[in-house]
Scaffold this active site. Sequence first.
Site, mmCIF file in Angstrom:
data_model
loop_
_atom_site.group_PDB
_atom_site.id
_atom_site.type_symbol
_atom_site.label_atom_id
_atom_site.label_comp_id
_atom_site.label_asym_id
_atom_site.label_seq_id
_atom_site.Cartn_x
_atom_site.Cartn_y
_atom_site.Cartn_z
ATOM 1 N N LYS A 111 0.661 -1.121 -0.227
ATOM 2 C CA LYS A 111 0.357 -0.005 0.090
ATOM 3 C C LYS A 111 0.928 1.131 -0.153
ATOM 4 O O LYS A 111 2.001 1.113 0.114
ATOM 5 C CB LYS A 111 -1.023 0.002 1.283
HETATM 6 P P1 NAD Z 1 -12.703 8.013 -2.029
HETATM 7 O O1 NAD Z 1 -12.219 8.616 -2.128
HETATM 8 O O2 NAD Z 1 -13.565 7.549 -3.995
HETATM 9 O O3 NAD Z 1 -14.066 7.584 -1.724
HETATM 10 C C1 NAD Z 1 -14.634 7.837 -0.346
HETATM 11 C C2 NAD Z 1 -15.556 8.700 0.184
HETATM 12 O O4 NAD Z 1 -15.795 8.709 1.338
HETATM 13 C C3 NAD Z 1 -15.184 10.442 -0.293
HETATM 14 O O5 NAD Z 1 -16.445 10.639 -0.903
HETATM 15 C C4 NAD Z 1 -15.460 11.231 0.922
HETATM 16 O O6 NAD Z 1 -15.836 12.507 1.090
HETATM 17 C C5 NAD Z 1 -16.089 10.794 1.858
HETATM 18 N N1 NAD Z 1 -15.484 10.360 3.695
HETATM 19 C C6 NAD Z 1 -14.666 10.439 3.671
HETATM 20 N N2 NAD Z 1 -14.722 10.688 5.216
HETATM 21 C C7 NAD Z 1 -16.167 10.103 5.540
HETATM 22 C C8 NAD Z 1 -16.783 10.353 6.437
HETATM 23 N N3 NAD Z 1 -16.291 10.126 8.040
HETATM 24 N N4 NAD Z 1 -18.408 10.269 6.220
HETATM 25 C C9 NAD Z 1 -18.466 10.138 5.454
HETATM 26 N N5 NAD Z 1 -17.979 10.286 4.072
HETATM 27 C C10 NAD Z 1 -16.330 10.463 4.348
HETATM 28 O O7 NAD Z 1 -12.220 6.431 -1.989
HETATM 29 P P2 NAD Z 1 -13.131 5.036 -2.448
HETATM 30 O O8 NAD Z 1 -12.024 4.956 -3.121
HETATM 31 O O9 NAD Z 1 -13.989 4.708 -2.572
HETATM 32 O O10 NAD Z 1 -12.535 4.246 -1.130
HETATM 33 C C11 NAD Z 1 -13.069 4.136 -0.114
HETATM 34 C C12 NAD Z 1 -12.499 3.280 1.263
HETATM 35 O O11 NAD Z 1 -12.919 1.814 0.632
HETATM 36 C C13 NAD Z 1 -11.610 3.447 1.361
HETATM 37 O O12 NAD Z 1 -11.510 2.811 3.069
HETATM 38 C C14 NAD Z 1 -10.302 2.217 0.727
HETATM 39 O O13 NAD Z 1 -9.439 2.054 1.072
HETATM 40 C C15 NAD Z 1 -11.427 1.154 0.489
HETATM 41 N N6 NAD Z 1 -11.365 0.492 -0.654
HETATM 42 C C16 NAD Z 1 -11.940 0.910 -1.709
HETATM 43 C C17 NAD Z 1 -11.278 0.070 -2.996
HETATM 44 C C18 NAD Z 1 -11.159 0.330 -4.197
HETATM 45 O O14 NAD Z 1 -11.522 0.043 -5.208
HETATM 46 N N7 NAD Z 1 -11.646 2.229 -4.951
HETATM 47 C C19 NAD Z 1 -11.303 -1.500 -2.862
HETATM 48 C C20 NAD Z 1 -11.109 -1.914 -1.754
HETATM 49 C C21 NAD Z 1 -11.108 -0.748 -0.462
#
Ligand code: NAD
Length: 421
Positions: A111
Amino acid sequence: METLTLEHETNPWEAQAARFEFAAKKLNLDRGIWKVLSQPSREIIVHFPVAMDDGTVEVFTGYRVQHSVARGPGKGGIRYAPDVSLDEVRALASWMTWKCAVVNIPFGGAKGGVICDPRKLSQTELERITRRYTAELIEFLGPEKDVPAPDMGTDEQTMAWIMDTYSMHMRQTVNAVVTGKPVNLGGSRGRTAATGRGLSVVCDEALKTLSMPVAGCRVIVQGFGNVGSNAARLLAEKGYTIIGISEYDGGLFNPDGIDIPALIEHKKNTRTITGFVGAKAVDKGELLTYPCEILLPAATENVITSRNAAQLRCKILCEGANGPTTPVADEILADKKIFVVPDILANAGGVTTSYFEWVQDRMGYFWTEAEVNQRLDHIMTESFRDVITYAQNHSVNNRIAAYMLAIDRVAYTTRQRGIYA
Ligand code: NAD
């Protein structure tokens, strides 16, 4: 897990270590392999200068942690956020090791992160940060070494810049160095929505396991970024009712169901979910405690802790985010008999389709979206059943079952490869 003190509750590395120790003990893991797997194998910290749009120079700090490369190249996203820390990146890297092993794909875990606020940076500044960060890490990346992907604050454009920078240094186009790229640069069809799609598959499986119908199944989603918005959209298409959505700046509630495509359009136009007319504005923290069948955190770590776990009123917690629940909260959820689909299983759809992207890039032959989705659905369904069966056979909860399954697979490979001296 019992020995974890409250002051460590929200440290993701401590949380990972607590689950690892508990599962390793249950597995009777031998001491040597235990020591190998309880530490990341490589941690890189870089401080690098970037020329800003106003002519000043800023120095940014970036990390890349490779937890294990026993089962294959390191795999894991890159996060851009103001509060990124080494412990967070360490935890996320080890979760990638366990996640790749749960879905049985040939990758290790890695990561990365850069301390910055992408919302306050221009596109040109983000491009310069990304290219310099990539250049600093150049000898540690590669299709056979370590393959980044998007995470919070990064997207397919970020991956295109990394691919281009790496390729410039190698003097040839190397598209398999990152996944989550735009499709015309060697990205896989279906990758952008893959994590959300995988979540929708495990929600279906969880309902079947608990003999609950999809009709009338109320879902609350925290975070409306890549993972949250795609999960909400796909679940709504399958007939689930999305009654609540929260973002960093507020929550929305509509007991009759929120029109997800309309909300996606609203967020695209305004960059926020607030002001959406199709739902009532509510407190984002309280929304997590509203009654629902499925609560789906898809934002960030440590949102379900000892402070709010007792108030949850969901039947299923399906973890879209990495590390949304602390170990202390786990015990409260167990007492409340909430069925947890743990992060290292629930959100593995993204890395699974990243694996498909890496395979397609190396073959130079690309699959249709239907082929990608069919293979993804198959792996997610099988992995869900593997974890649930493991939990039943070993009388442990779903999270510990997922860890045990994963640790056992990584330990087996590590033992078989032997210790190089
Ligand atoms: P992203 O940046 O596209 O979306 C995250 C969203 O959460 C943003 O819109 C942000 O404004 C919002 N946010 C932040 N803090 C918040 C809070 N306290 N309450 C409500 N909303 C909040 O990121 P993503 O890629 O969607 O990732 C989200 C989570 O999923 C992370 O933990 C990431 O590690 C995990 N994840 C992502 C992927 C992927 O393929 N993108 C895969 C596995 C896990």
